[in-house]
Enzyme design. Structure first.
Site, PDB file in Angstrom:
ATOM      1  CB  SER A  10      -0.953  -0.062   1.197  1.00  0.00           C
ATOM      2  OG  SER A  10      -1.973   0.893   1.055  1.00  0.00           O
ATOM      3  CG  ASP A  66      -7.341  -3.260  -1.932  1.00  0.00           C
ATOM      4  OD1 ASP A  66      -7.904  -2.332  -1.320  1.00  0.00           O
ATOM      5  OD2 ASP A  66      -6.113  -3.432  -1.932  1.00  0.00           O
ATOM      6  CG  HIS A 111      -5.575  -2.671   1.326  1.00  0.00           C
ATOM      7  ND1 HIS A 111      -4.989  -2.438   0.095  1.00  0.00           N
ATOM      8  CD2 HIS A 111      -4.952  -1.805   2.184  1.00  0.00           C
ATOM      9  CE1 HIS A 111      -4.085  -1.469   0.199  1.00  0.00           C
ATOM     10  NE2 HIS A 111      -4.037  -1.073   1.460  1.00  0.00           N
TER      11      HIS A 111
END
Lengths: 281, 281
Positions: B148, B224, B257
């Site tokens: 991320s 996600d 995620h």
């Protein structure tokens, strides 16, 4: 049953669920990993019982079991270690080894714990029925493992419920709670001072009294700070040897009591369980 | 440097360390895993940069990298994501995507962040020197990965520091911070509104401006929740295609995620890094 979390992981699904438990009279939370599988197949179930201060979350986040469960086709269920909630009595001293997070896998009979602290019934009876109903679990193929207090739970449940579990293993288990401070404090508080009752929740005593499993696997780190005072695997080794109970006890050099230890040997244990779960009965 | 934790794991050693950083003017904490190895050998180093809200602890506990690092002979270093401490300014609104846990791998130039938020210098210069001094690290064989916001850090560092990293990969990275809310908010706050400066911290812009790596691996879950608004891997795929930059972008069905996603593909990534780190130069 409410699904609180659901994540795809290693091709299967990791869930965290909550349900109203009739055993404990509280909501209970557990996690379950279901590996990738063909529609309609039912899969063997490994129970993982956690140690003092833990909930389902510790092994779920740190146990590193999903890769092996996915490869071997095993469901893994991780229950909580005590009832939880505002109505549930905790140790008045707030110690980590009694009350919340420290149910010791017994049905308490003493006030104020008797009403909610019924972890034996919850894990032996209520939760398996829920798992069978909600998941593609083959309840004819179950095994059980645990860490520390959860190793105590796994060993005592496997030794007492003859035929229920095809395999049992433990990481740094409490094997002789009647002889160590953690167990003595918990048993006195939850079930009173009848030492005959204690023997039903003590792996060493159960083996002495004739309970048997085909074999047992235990890993224990030699840098575990609880080894000498609380764990004493040598007491279990001696009891098994006297009784002719097969035991593989591996002392792992340098390892401590943490999930860094548990995760290192998790795949070993799951392979050992799979060998006993995945063949024909 | 103080060693806060040290655990044997998968035959190697997982440490958590704290040191006084001259870059940030604060104490900084990081984790490092050193796999089992022969005395005197120096080992390749993989840098893992974490995402918003994380510290070193998230990947250390949930990343499931130790088995692969032990098998492949890789050191893995996991820095924090921002300076910490009572003197360190946080976002006045207390949002999760700015301030503490959200350093965005830049050297801030704007008040009040400029004094402490110098994560680029910390990770590019200061921490590598410490790792080389304290661990059996071969600094000629480094690679970098991240998740991320940390994927953004890994991509921008690899693309800008030509020759430093032999491999780069990312899990659900922020690839175009200049074009998404997370990045725009952070860049405006930390380095002001000069868009030319932003391009130096934006993987899409860096590729457009001629930066190159031999190849790049990205895994992205299609479930996600940040995919459409913040991550936009299609922007990076298009920039790489236009520029002739090799890219392997894998869209993983069903994955979100979380670290359930990261841990699933961690061994894949480490094998990909090892292929590029462990051969002769």
């Amino acid at each position: 049953m409410d699904i609180l979390e659901s994540h795809v992981a290693f091709g299967g699904r990791q869930e965290v669920c909550r349900h109203a438990s009739s055993s404990t009279g509280t909501d209970m939370t557990f996690s379950v990993y279901v590996p990738p599988h063909e529609e309609g197949v039912r899969l063997p179930v490994v129970w993982y019982l956690s140690g003092l201060t833990c909930s389902h979350a510790n092994v779920t986040e740190k146990g590193e079991y999903r890769r092996a469960c996915a490869e071997l086709g095993l469901i893994l269920v991780a229950p909580d270690t005590s009832p939880r909630g505002n109505d549930v009595p905790d140790d008045p001293q707030g110690s980590y080894d009694l009350g919340l997070g420290a149910g010791f896998y017994v049905d308490a009979t003493r006030s104020p714990y008797a009403q909610h602290y019924r972890m034996w019934s919850y894990i032996a009876d209520e939760l398996p029925a829920l798992i069978e109903r909600e998941y593609p679990a083959d309840m004819q193929r179950q095994s059980i493992m645990g860490h520390s207090m959860g190793g105590h739970g796994a060993l005592t449940m496997a030794l007492r419920m003859t035929g229920r579990f095809r395999a049992v293993s433990a990481f740094s288990p409490i094997v002789a709670p009647s002889q160590v401070p953690w167990g003595q404090k918990a048993f006195e508080t939850y079930i009173g001072d009848d030492r005959e009752l204690w023997r039903r929740h003590d792996a060493v005593a159960l083996v002495e009294d004739g309970a048997r499993m085909p074999d047992i696997l235990i890993d224990q780190g030699d840098a575990d700070s609880f080894l000498a005072e609380q764990l004493k695997p040598e007491l279990f080794a001696a009891a098994c040897q006297r009784a002719g109970q097969p035991l593989t006890l591996r002392i792992q050099p340098g390892y401590d009591h943490s999930y860094y230890f548990v995760s290192t040997f998790m795949a070993d244990h799951l392979n050992w369980h799979a060998d006993r779960l995945c063949d024909a009965p």
